[in-house]
Design a protein around this motif. Sequence first.
Motif, PDB file in Angstrom:
ATOM      1  N   MET A  99       0.853  -1.133  -0.188  1.00  0.00           N
ATOM      2  CA  MET A  99      -0.027   0.087   0.035  1.00  0.00           C
ATOM      3  C   MET A  99       0.878   1.155  -0.203  1.00  0.00           C
ATOM      4  N   ARG A 100       2.092   1.061   0.210  1.00  0.00           N
ATOM      5  CA  ARG A 100       2.756   2.287   0.177  1.00  0.00           C
ATOM      6  C   ARG A 100       3.228   2.738  -1.268  1.00  0.00           C
ATOM      7  N   GLY A 101       3.525   4.040  -1.494  1.00  0.00           N
ATOM      8  CA  GLY A 101       3.636   4.503  -2.869  1.00  0.00           C
ATOM      9  C   GLY A 101       4.559   3.809  -3.667  1.00  0.00           C
ATOM     10  N   SER A 102       4.263   3.629  -4.816  1.00  0.00           N
ATOM     11  CA  SER A 102       5.324   2.825  -5.806  1.00  0.00           C
ATOM     12  C   SER A 102       6.100   3.672  -6.576  1.00  0.00           C
ATOM     13  N   ARG A 103       7.168   3.526  -7.144  1.00  0.00           N
ATOM     14  CA  ARG A 103       7.833   4.317  -8.073  1.00  0.00           C
ATOM     15  C   ARG A 103       7.381   4.005  -9.331  1.00  0.00           C
ATOM     16  N   ASN A 104       6.447   3.169  -9.616  1.00  0.00           N
ATOM     17  CA  ASN A 104       5.708   2.769 -10.815  1.00  0.00           C
ATOM     18  C   ASN A 104       4.545   3.406 -10.802  1.00  0.00           C
ATOM     19  N   PRO A 105       4.251   4.454 -11.518  1.00  0.00           N
ATOM     20  CA  PRO A 105       2.500   5.270 -11.540  1.00  0.00           C
ATOM     21  C   PRO A 105       1.503   4.119 -12.025  1.00  0.00           C
ATOM     22  N   ALA A 106       1.895   3.168 -12.851  1.00  0.00           N
ATOM     23  CA  ALA A 106       0.890   2.290 -13.288  1.00  0.00           C
ATOM     24  C   ALA A 106       0.591   1.157 -12.174  1.00  0.00           C
ATOM     25  N   VAL A 107       1.162   0.970 -11.193  1.00  0.00           N
ATOM     26  CA  VAL A 107       0.850   0.276  -9.977  1.00  0.00           C
ATOM     27  C   VAL A 107      -0.013   1.110  -9.330  1.00  0.00           C
ATOM     28  N   ARG A 108      -1.347   0.721  -9.032  1.00  0.00           N
ATOM     29  CA  ARG A 108      -2.267   1.333  -7.938  1.00  0.00           C
ATOM     30  C   ARG A 108      -2.896   0.403  -7.237  1.00  0.00           C
ATOM     31  N   PRO A 109      -2.139   0.020  -5.873  1.00  0.00           N
ATOM     32  CA  PRO A 109      -2.623  -1.211  -5.086  1.00  0.00           C
ATOM     33  C   PRO A 109      -4.336  -0.856  -4.553  1.00  0.00           C
ATOM     34  N   TRP A 110      -4.492   0.408  -4.458  1.00  0.00           N
ATOM     35  CA  TRP A 110      -5.744   0.873  -3.754  1.00  0.00           C
ATOM     36  C   TRP A 110      -6.869   0.395  -5.068  1.00  0.00           C
ATOM     37  N   ASP A 111      -6.552   0.311  -6.196  1.00  0.00           N
ATOM     38  CA  ASP A 111      -7.608  -0.133  -6.890  1.00  0.00           C
ATOM     39  C   ASP A 111      -8.055  -1.510  -6.786  1.00  0.00           C
ATOM     40  N   ALA A 112      -7.048  -2.355  -6.397  1.00  0.00           N
ATOM     41  CA  ALA A 112      -7.497  -3.858  -5.933  1.00  0.00           C
ATOM     42  C   ALA A 112      -8.216  -4.029  -4.853  1.00  0.00           C
ATOM     43  N   ILE A 113      -7.722  -2.910  -3.649  1.00  0.00           N
ATOM     44  CA  ILE A 113      -8.426  -3.104  -2.467  1.00  0.00           C
ATOM     45  C   ILE A 113      -9.956  -2.628  -2.501  1.00  0.00           C
ATOM     46  N   ALA A 114     -10.124  -1.510  -3.509  1.00  0.00           N
ATOM     47  CA  ALA A 114     -11.302  -1.107  -3.685  1.00  0.00           C
ATOM     48  C   ALA A 114     -12.120  -2.075  -4.604  1.00  0.00           C
ATOM     49  N   GLU A 115     -11.517  -2.465  -5.318  1.00  0.00           N
ATOM     50  CA  GLU A 115     -12.519  -3.714  -6.216  1.00  0.00           C
ATOM     51  C   GLU A 115     -12.840  -4.876  -5.224  1.00  0.00           C
ATOM     52  N   ALA A 116     -11.983  -5.296  -4.239  1.00  0.00           N
ATOM     53  CA  ALA A 116     -12.404  -6.224  -3.433  1.00  0.00           C
ATOM     54  C   ALA A 116     -13.524  -5.716  -2.499  1.00  0.00           C
ATOM     55  N   ALA A 117     -13.112  -4.591  -1.963  1.00  0.00           N
ATOM     56  CA  ALA A 117     -14.267  -4.067  -0.838  1.00  0.00           C
ATOM     57  C   ALA A 117     -15.572  -3.831  -1.803  1.00  0.00           C
ATOM     58  N   ALA A 118     -15.674  -3.354  -2.973  1.00  0.00           N
ATOM     59  CA  ALA A 118     -16.876  -3.141  -3.590  1.00  0.00           C
ATOM     60  C   ALA A 118     -17.603  -4.490  -3.691  1.00  0.00           C
ATOM     61  N   ALA A 119     -16.882  -5.469  -3.789  1.00  0.00           N
ATOM     62  CA  ALA A 119     -17.574  -6.585  -3.965  1.00  0.00           C
ATOM     63  C   ALA A 119     -17.914  -7.324  -2.864  1.00  0.00           C
ATOM     64  N   CYS A 120     -17.462  -7.225  -1.830  1.00  0.00           N
ATOM     65  CA  CYS A 120     -17.712  -7.804  -0.437  1.00  0.00           C
ATOM     66  C   CYS A 120     -18.972  -6.955  -0.117  1.00  0.00           C
ATOM     67  N   HIS A 121     -18.993  -5.542  -0.182  1.00  0.00           N
ATOM     68  CA  HIS A 121     -20.146  -4.703   0.201  1.00  0.00           C
ATOM     69  C   HIS A 121     -21.380  -4.788  -0.429  1.00  0.00           C
ATOM     70  N   ALA A 122     -21.107  -5.353  -1.607  1.00  0.00           N
ATOM     71  CA  ALA A 122     -22.494  -5.642  -2.616  1.00  0.00           C
ATOM     72  C   ALA A 122     -23.148  -6.744  -2.325  1.00  0.00           C
ATOM     73  N   LEU A 123     -22.647  -7.551  -1.204  1.00  0.00           N
ATOM     74  CA  LEU A 123     -23.395  -8.875  -0.946  1.00  0.00           C
ATOM     75  C   LEU A 123     -24.521  -8.462  -0.149  1.00  0.00           C
ATOM     76  N   ASP A 124     -25.502  -9.420  -0.590  1.00  0.00           N
ATOM     77  CA  ASP A 124     -27.021  -9.181   0.194  1.00  0.00           C
ATOM     78  C   ASP A 124     -26.884  -9.825   1.459  1.00  0.00           C
ATOM     79  N   ALA A 125     -27.110  -9.030   2.637  1.00  0.00           N
ATOM     80  CA  ALA A 125     -26.683  -9.423   3.871  1.00  0.00           C
ATOM     81  C   ALA A 125     -27.764 -10.121   4.577  1.00  0.00           C
ATOM     82  N   GLU A 126     -28.963 -10.387   3.840  1.00  0.00           N
ATOM     83  CA  GLU A 126     -29.968 -11.270   4.410  1.00  0.00           C
ATOM     84  C   GLU A 126     -29.790 -12.739   4.017  1.00  0.00           C
ATOM     85  N   SER A 127     -28.926 -12.874   2.992  1.00  0.00           N
ATOM     86  CA  SER A 127     -28.917 -14.584   2.460  1.00  0.00           C
ATOM     87  C   SER A 127     -28.019 -15.263   3.366  1.00  0.00           C
TER      88      SER A 127
END
Length: 127
Positions: A99-127
Motif C-alpha cells: 500500500m505504500r507509494g510505488s515508483r511505478n505510477p501504473a501500479v495502483r494497489p488501492w484499485d485492487a483493494i477498492a474492487e475487493a471491498a466493492a464486491a464484498c459490500h455488494a453482498l446481500d446481508a440477508e442471504s
Amino acid sequence: MEVPKVGRVRFIGEGLFSRAYWATCTTGSESLDVVVRLPGPGAGRPAQVVERVSREEVVLRYLEKCEVPVRVPRMIATVPVEGGLATVQTAVEGLAVEMRGSRNPAVRPWDAIAEAAAACHALDAES
C-alpha cells in the motif's frame, strides 16, 4: 485420528494486529497449506484480540458461502494463545498488496483493494 505433521514454517508478514506464518500440514497422503496468524505487538489487550478475531471469523465464514471475485481463506480454527487468539486459515495464493507509494505510477494497489471491498459490500446481508 492421525495427528497432522507440520512442515517448514516460514514468516510471511506482519500487519497492524498480527504476524502471519505459512506452513504445510500433512495427514497421511493429504497436505494442506495453512496460514497461522498470531497476535502482534500492536494487537491490544487479549479481550480486544478475541473480539476482533471473532468478528473476522464470522465474516470469513459468511464470505465462504458467497461468490465474490476475490480469493477468501477458509477459517479452520481459532486457538487460545498468550495475547488472545491465533487463527488458522487455508493459505490463499496471490501477491501481497503493497500500500505504500510505488515508483511505478501504473501500479495502483488501492484499485485492487477498492474492487475487493466493492464486491464484498455488494453482498446481500440477508442471504
